[in-house]
Scaffold this active site. Sequence first.
Site, short mmCIF file in Angstrom:
data_model
loop_
_atom_site.label_atom_id
_atom_site.label_comp_id
_atom_site.label_asym_id
_atom_site.label_seq_id
_atom_site.Cartn_x
_atom_site.Cartn_y
_atom_site.Cartn_z
N CYS A 295 3.06 93.52 15.50
CA CYS A 295 4.30 93.63 14.67
C CYS A 295 4.01 92.91 13.05
O CYS A 295 4.90 93.15 12.30
CB CYS A 295 5.30 92.76 15.21
SG CYS A 295 5.89 93.42 16.78
N HIS B 192 13.24 97.73 13.60
CA HIS B 192 11.80 97.13 13.71
C HIS B 192 10.79 98.50 14.04
O HIS B 192 10.38 98.33 15.01
CB HIS B 192 11.83 95.98 14.89
CG HIS B 192 10.50 95.43 14.75
ND1 HIS B 192 9.57 95.17 13.81
CD2 HIS B 192 9.99 94.67 15.84
CE1 HIS B 192 8.54 94.46 14.35
NE2 HIS B 192 8.81 94.28 15.50
#
Length: 398
Positions: A83, A347
Amino acid sequence: MTAKAYVVGVGMTKFEKPETRDWQYWDMAKEAGTAALADAGVPYARVEQAAVGYCFQASTAGQRAVYELGLSGIPVYNLNNNCATGSTALMTARQFVEGGVADCVLALGFEKMSRGSLGGGSGAGDFKTSPVARHYGIMAAAHGFEMSPPTAQIFGNAAREHMERYGTTEAQLAAVGAKNHRHSANNPNAQFQDVYTVEEILAAKTVHRPLTKLQCSPTSDGAAAALVVSERFVTEHGLQDRAVEIAGQAMTTDTEESFASGSCIDAVGRPMSRAAARLAYERSGLGIEDVDVVELHDCFSVNELLTYEALGMCEEGASGKLVESGATTYGGRWVVNPSGGLISKGHPLGATGLAQAAELVWQLRGEAGARQVAGARVGLAHNIGLGGAAVVTLLRKA
């Protein structure tokens, strides 16, 4: 390094629910990259290197994406840091510029994802050879391993530990989600623009106790980009009005502290974030007291609270009270996640860190429209990936 690096152009697509649009990753990359170049007023022919981040596409997808901008033969570096991939691309671009390797580097991140929870439906056995197996092992030893999405489990268990240790309440966790959803109402690039009360967030479907759906970042499609250049390039091309300095930046990975305590709070990255912040402050000569606006990695509401503590915004254990006080929204000491954050903006893993940078550049230039933080001069971005990597970046408008 004594050389300086500046962001002179940023761009991003709207973040969207997977399969909403009929596009490929190279389409979204072209949209974001073209927007960043146009923002800077720099043609693609001036780009000397490209650092491209993504997690779920095939090897050399970076080249396939960059080819949509031009076929100039420049080096393209494919990056994957979970991430934290987007901020890893930004850091790579900065290092090329500061090291004198290039005067103009494109940092690009994108992701085309599948619907449903990230890692949802997987059994514990799937993680035996995973890069995050050690992290999930910490969780399993302390809390067991259930059938809910594993990332939600480890962060949910971190939330429970925080509640037990410091008295943090479910309402304080929900206040993070309420704040970020409220902020996203003014962001046309956000995946969600709905406003919810704390009560509505608490009443939403539970993903892994105490986290409800409205406290969890969704899977998303999207791309973001930043053009990073040298001080010489800024001067030669008259880009002073567009330039935002990368005043300090640091990446850290897991240390013994991440695992020694057996706590999910440490396993999900609070020690990494604390170390990265300390280094970024040292390198920039700035501190959290100088920061006006923050884009941080709220993959789950609890991680925003943990990051407050890691960045030095409050004492350890006091983050629930901090968000409850209004100190992290408009009218407070800092505005945190004016974009809506991961929870509401979305995201797409490879794009997230660069979208944070784009938001901060707009804020520091005074171009954020209805979500503008008045008088913002210094911004901080925090991007983290399990496995692990934490990147903290300080941006400053001259």
